[in-house]
Design a protein around this motif. Sequence first.
Motif, mmCIF file in Angstrom:
data_model
loop_
_atom_site.group_PDB
_atom_site.id
_atom_site.type_symbol
_atom_site.label_atom_id
_atom_site.label_comp_id
_atom_site.label_asym_id
_atom_site.label_seq_id
_atom_site.Cartn_x
_atom_site.Cartn_y
_atom_site.Cartn_z
ATOM 1 N N ASP A 190 0.848 -1.189 0.000
ATOM 2 C CA ASP A 190 0.000 0.000 0.000
ATOM 3 C C ASP A 190 0.885 1.241 0.000
ATOM 4 O OD1 ASP A 190 -1.988 1.847 0.213
ATOM 5 O OD2 ASP A 190 -2.496 1.409 2.303
ATOM 6 N N LEU A 191 1.033 1.840 -1.176
ATOM 7 C CA LEU A 191 1.834 3.056 -1.283
ATOM 8 C C LEU A 191 1.133 4.266 -0.681
ATOM 9 C CD1 LEU A 191 3.419 2.822 -4.846
ATOM 10 C CD2 LEU A 191 4.625 2.916 -2.667
ATOM 11 N N GLN A 192 -0.152 4.136 -0.420
ATOM 12 C CA GLN A 192 -0.916 5.272 0.108
ATOM 13 C C GLN A 192 -0.909 5.320 1.634
ATOM 14 O OE1 GLN A 192 -1.932 7.348 -2.164
ATOM 15 N NE2 GLN A 192 -1.350 5.952 -3.823
ATOM 16 N N ARG A 193 -0.193 4.406 2.269
ATOM 17 C CA ARG A 193 -0.210 4.370 3.725
ATOM 18 C C ARG A 193 0.437 5.624 4.297
ATOM 19 N NH1 ARG A 193 2.744 -0.698 5.763
ATOM 20 N NH2 ARG A 193 2.132 0.255 7.743
ATOM 21 N N ALA A 194 0.089 5.943 5.534
ATOM 22 C CA ALA A 194 0.597 7.154 6.177
ATOM 23 C C ALA A 194 2.116 7.085 6.312
ATOM 24 C CB ALA A 194 -0.043 7.314 7.557
ATOM 25 N N PRO A 195 2.797 8.226 6.192
ATOM 26 C CA PRO A 195 4.267 8.223 6.318
ATOM 27 C C PRO A 195 4.706 7.943 7.740
ATOM 28 C CG PRO A 195 3.445 10.471 6.139
ATOM 29 C CD PRO A 195 2.267 9.565 5.898
ATOM 30 N N LEU A 196 6.004 7.688 7.881
ATOM 31 C CA LEU A 196 6.577 7.452 9.198
ATOM 32 C C LEU A 196 6.570 8.736 10.027
ATOM 33 C CD1 LEU A 196 9.718 5.279 8.328
ATOM 34 C CD2 LEU A 196 7.809 4.560 9.758
ATOM 35 N N ASP A 197 6.468 8.567 11.346
ATOM 36 C CA ASP A 197 6.588 9.717 12.238
ATOM 37 C C ASP A 197 8.042 10.187 12.269
ATOM 38 O OD1 ASP A 197 3.908 9.579 12.868
ATOM 39 O OD2 ASP A 197 4.241 8.225 14.568
ATOM 40 N N GLU A 198 8.241 11.463 12.034
ATOM 41 C CA GLU A 198 9.595 12.014 12.009
ATOM 42 C C GLU A 198 9.906 12.635 13.372
ATOM 43 O OE1 GLU A 198 10.272 14.536 8.662
ATOM 44 O OE2 GLU A 198 9.313 13.166 7.235
ATOM 45 N N ASP A 199 10.093 11.781 14.375
ATOM 46 C CA ASP A 199 10.438 12.250 15.705
ATOM 47 C C ASP A 199 11.551 11.372 16.256
ATOM 48 O OD1 ASP A 199 9.133 9.895 16.123
ATOM 49 O OD2 ASP A 199 7.433 10.749 17.215
ATOM 50 N N GLY A 200 12.024 11.703 17.456
ATOM 51 C CA GLY A 200 13.103 10.950 18.063
ATOM 52 C C GLY A 200 14.442 11.634 17.867
ATOM 53 N N PRO A 201 15.538 10.902 18.044
ATOM 54 C CA PRO A 201 16.875 11.480 17.870
ATOM 55 C C PRO A 201 17.099 11.992 16.445
ATOM 56 C CG PRO A 201 16.985 9.354 18.985
ATOM 57 C CD PRO A 201 15.580 9.514 18.500
ATOM 58 N N THR A 202 18.137 12.795 16.281
ATOM 59 C CA THR A 202 18.404 13.416 14.982
ATOM 60 C C THR A 202 18.590 12.371 13.888
ATOM 61 O OG1 THR A 202 19.466 15.277 16.102
ATOM 62 C CG2 THR A 202 19.940 14.987 13.757
ATOM 63 N N GLU A 203 19.364 11.312 14.171
ATOM 64 C CA GLU A 203 19.612 10.297 13.149
ATOM 65 C C GLU A 203 18.319 9.596 12.737
ATOM 66 O OE1 GLU A 203 23.197 11.065 15.549
ATOM 67 O OE2 GLU A 203 21.126 10.551 16.018
ATOM 68 N N VAL A 204 17.459 9.312 13.720
ATOM 69 C CA VAL A 204 16.191 8.648 13.419
ATOM 70 C C VAL A 204 15.290 9.566 12.602
ATOM 71 C CG1 VAL A 204 14.114 7.642 14.442
ATOM 72 C CG2 VAL A 204 16.349 7.179 15.452
ATOM 73 N N ARG A 205 15.237 10.841 12.969
ATOM 74 C CA ARG A 205 14.413 11.791 12.205
ATOM 75 C C ARG A 205 14.903 11.909 10.768
ATOM 76 N NH1 ARG A 205 15.003 15.145 16.782
ATOM 77 N NH2 ARG A 205 16.326 16.545 15.556
ATOM 78 N N ASP A 206 16.233 11.967 10.590
ATOM 79 C CA ASP A 206 16.777 12.075 9.233
ATOM 80 C C ASP A 206 16.447 10.838 8.409
ATOM 81 O OD1 ASP A 206 17.795 14.508 9.946
ATOM 82 O OD2 ASP A 206 19.849 13.776 10.305
#
Length: 442
Positions: A204-220
């Motif tokens: 499912d390409l229409q699924r919601a994106p990942l949450d961009e939170d947490g440490p800097t490396e994880v967010r990037d």
Amino acid sequence: MQLRLIPKSLAVRIFFLMAGGIVAATFLSRWVIEKLYTDELERLGQTSAIERISDVVRVLDTLPRADRAVAAAGISFERLSVSFPSTVGGAGEFDPMLRDKLARGIRRPPGKVRFEALAPQPCTPAAVPDCDDLAKRFAAELALADGQPVRVEYTTRWVKLGDADWVPWVIGIVMLVVLAWLSVRIATRPLRAMAEHAAGLGRDLQRAPLDEDGPTEVRDAAHAFNAMQAQIRRQIDERTQMLAAIAHDLKTPLTRMRLRLELIDDDALRGKLGEDVSAMQTLINEGLDFARSLDAQEQAQRIDLSAMLDTLCEDARDSGQAVQFSGDAGIVVPARANALRRVFLNLIDNAVKYGGSAAVSVSREGAQIAVRVRDSGPGIPPEHLEDVLKPYYRLEGSRSRETGGTGLGLAIAANLVAAQSGQLRLRNHPLGGLEAEVRIAA
């Protein structure tokens, strides 16, 4: 089977490395502490022995010779003994520095003092209850102030690091290991979330994106992953729109060609050209269907799979096809209804077209639902069972373009099944015919 000692999970690998390091560091620290503790106790024991022997000699120096035996008996105990040999013997030297230190303490020339280390007395708890804690026995021989020889033996007490002292160490190790496991879980949780999202992205390409939170490396990493998902979705949308536009634009010239075919007087030529136009139209339509099968946008819902298959088989029988249905009733699954209907229509049509009949069955097998469609045809060479699931792949003979195949039917079905976390597999049935098996989650 080869035994794999290295775990596959990154979290488990990191945990074992951290836990192993913690345990190794703990035992190394314990060994170092025991070594330092032992060395310090030995030094203190030697100092204690010299001081105690010095005190005894100084006391005896002040007493008359006749009173020394009584005094010696009074100050002796299980770890200290005083005797008066006839001469100062040649006791073995233990350490010249300790001998000189003892000589200075009792104000004797170093050469007039003999100092040695002896083995502890055998441990007899009945006589000496704390004999397990006794360490080294020292002996000194010298002449008192009036020349009387004396021998003083003293055994130092050894306060060992007992087994009970391991309890805080073990508790500390357990706490550190638990902390290491929690740290690993926290550190690898974003990786697990990204892996689960990547696995679902193919469905499912229409699924919601990942949450961009947490440490800097994880967010990037999450931001880069979301950008990739958006780019893939945009490219697939553009490709689908392009193919739809091409298919739409080709309808006009194909319609004109059909009209002009009616002006051809030669019936044979007109029939052949009409077949070519129809083949072109079929190829365009199925190519567009294949592109759309890669971008499933239909929402999943709970459907009665048994009822759907029964209806499809009944419709096929009404149209004169030899199709039979059997299996469990009331099997309900979460799925995309239109996509599944298209899958089973393709499989039933293929079975009837190339095998003359179709036997459809459905069953619940553990956590999966298995739907099998078997024909009574000659089957497929084993080396081509995987190839026929690829787009535009056709077999010679009965499965050729002359029979109407474009090589996309099974590829479309495989894509639609994969989009629902399922799997389409083909096999030659032992009793004859080709069997297509669809497995989806229950």
